[in-house]
Motif scaffolding. Structure first.
Motif: not given
Length: 286
Positions: A132-139
């Motif tokens: 889970y990527h929260s700092n970019m595009e929340k993808d």
């Protein structure tokens, strides 16, 4: 629409990250004492949890390939088929994820570790991982190390108000392949524009007001020969459903919908491409 430069960069970065992940998965990369040494663009932000993930997530990379080739088969053959087209996270069931392909759904046990989720036993004896990527595009990046090659797919949370993740995926797929306004061309063509709506609605073709793109399963009645779309009247779906083949030209600006002929009713996939039923050009904006 070809994959953007950002997506190519993103996929290359994700590939490198995947190799590190398989080696160091569930290690202490979240340790605060190491945070100052971690590059800013990969520092963890809000950690994955049932509340943050709640909703339907869809395989957006696959949709991008389908857009590029104007074809589900093109996306499968030039990219790859993801483990799932859609995933639903339900906070009421935090220990599992509900996965969907084109014709079925299944529940997979799940474990959290900071921004990493493990789909336990997603394939027999093997797990698939979600970052889970929260700092970019929340993808989410799905990393599937269960085959001969590590495969990665990007997922985004759908904003569609629907009942399940496949319905959300279908809206995105419709938008990327057939969504838009088309102008009939060729002999006997009408003058009224034809609109394929992203939600599966259809306007401008007599006797039909809905459509479904085949994304897998028995609906690929012509095998690899051509993609399949079902047109029907939403008020009498069973009585009015009819399968057609569809194909774009090389520039994706001309769409031909073909009649399909069943050459052997006792054999699956025995349909052959027949005569054109409709032919359209994309209506240019403005």
């Amino acid at each position: 629409m070809p994959l953007s430069t950002f997506n190519i960069w993103y996929m290359n970065k994700a590939f490198l990250f995947a190799n590190l992940l398989i080696i160091t998965l569930f290690a202490c990369k979240q340790d605060p004492k190491n945070a100052s040494q971690t590059p800013a663009h990969i520092q963890p932000g809000e950690q994955a949890n049932p509340k943050v993930l709640a909703g339907h997530w869809i395989a957006v990379d696959f949709c991008s390939y389908a857009n590029q080739y104007g074809s589900v088969l093109g996306a499968m053959n030039n990219g790859h088929l993801p483990y799932a087209y859609g995933i639903t996270f339900n906070p009421a069931k935090p220990d599992s994820a509900l996965c969907y392909n084109a014709f079925e759904s299944w529940s997979v046990p799940m474990r959290y570790k900071a921004d990493t989720l493990e789909l336990v036993g997603a394939r027999p004896g093997k797990s698939i991982y979600l970052i889970y990527h929260s700092n970019m595009e929340k993808d989410i990046t799905m990393i599937d190390p269960t085959g001969e090659q590590v495969r990665m797919d990007r997922f985004i949370k759908s904003k569609a108000t629907v009942q399940d993740a496949y319905s959300a995926f279908a809206i995105a797929l419709n938008h990327n392949i057939l969504g838009g306004v088309f102008t009939p061309i060729g002999k006997g063509a009408g003058t009224e524009p034809v609109t394929f709506f992203s939600d599966g609605g259809l306007k401008g073709i007599k006797s039909f007001n809905r459509y479904k793109i085949c994304a897998g399963g028995d609906c690929f009645v012509a095998g690899q020969d051509i993609d399949v779309v079902t047109l029907y009247d939403g008020r009498e779906e069973e009585k009015t459903s009819k399968m057609f083949g569809y194909r774009y030209n090389g520039q994706n600006d001309t769409l031909t919908i073909y009649n399909l002929v069943n050459t052997n009713k006792d054999e699956k996939g025995a349909y052959k491409v027949s005569t054109p039923a409709y032919k359209f050009s994309r209506k240019k904006p403005g």
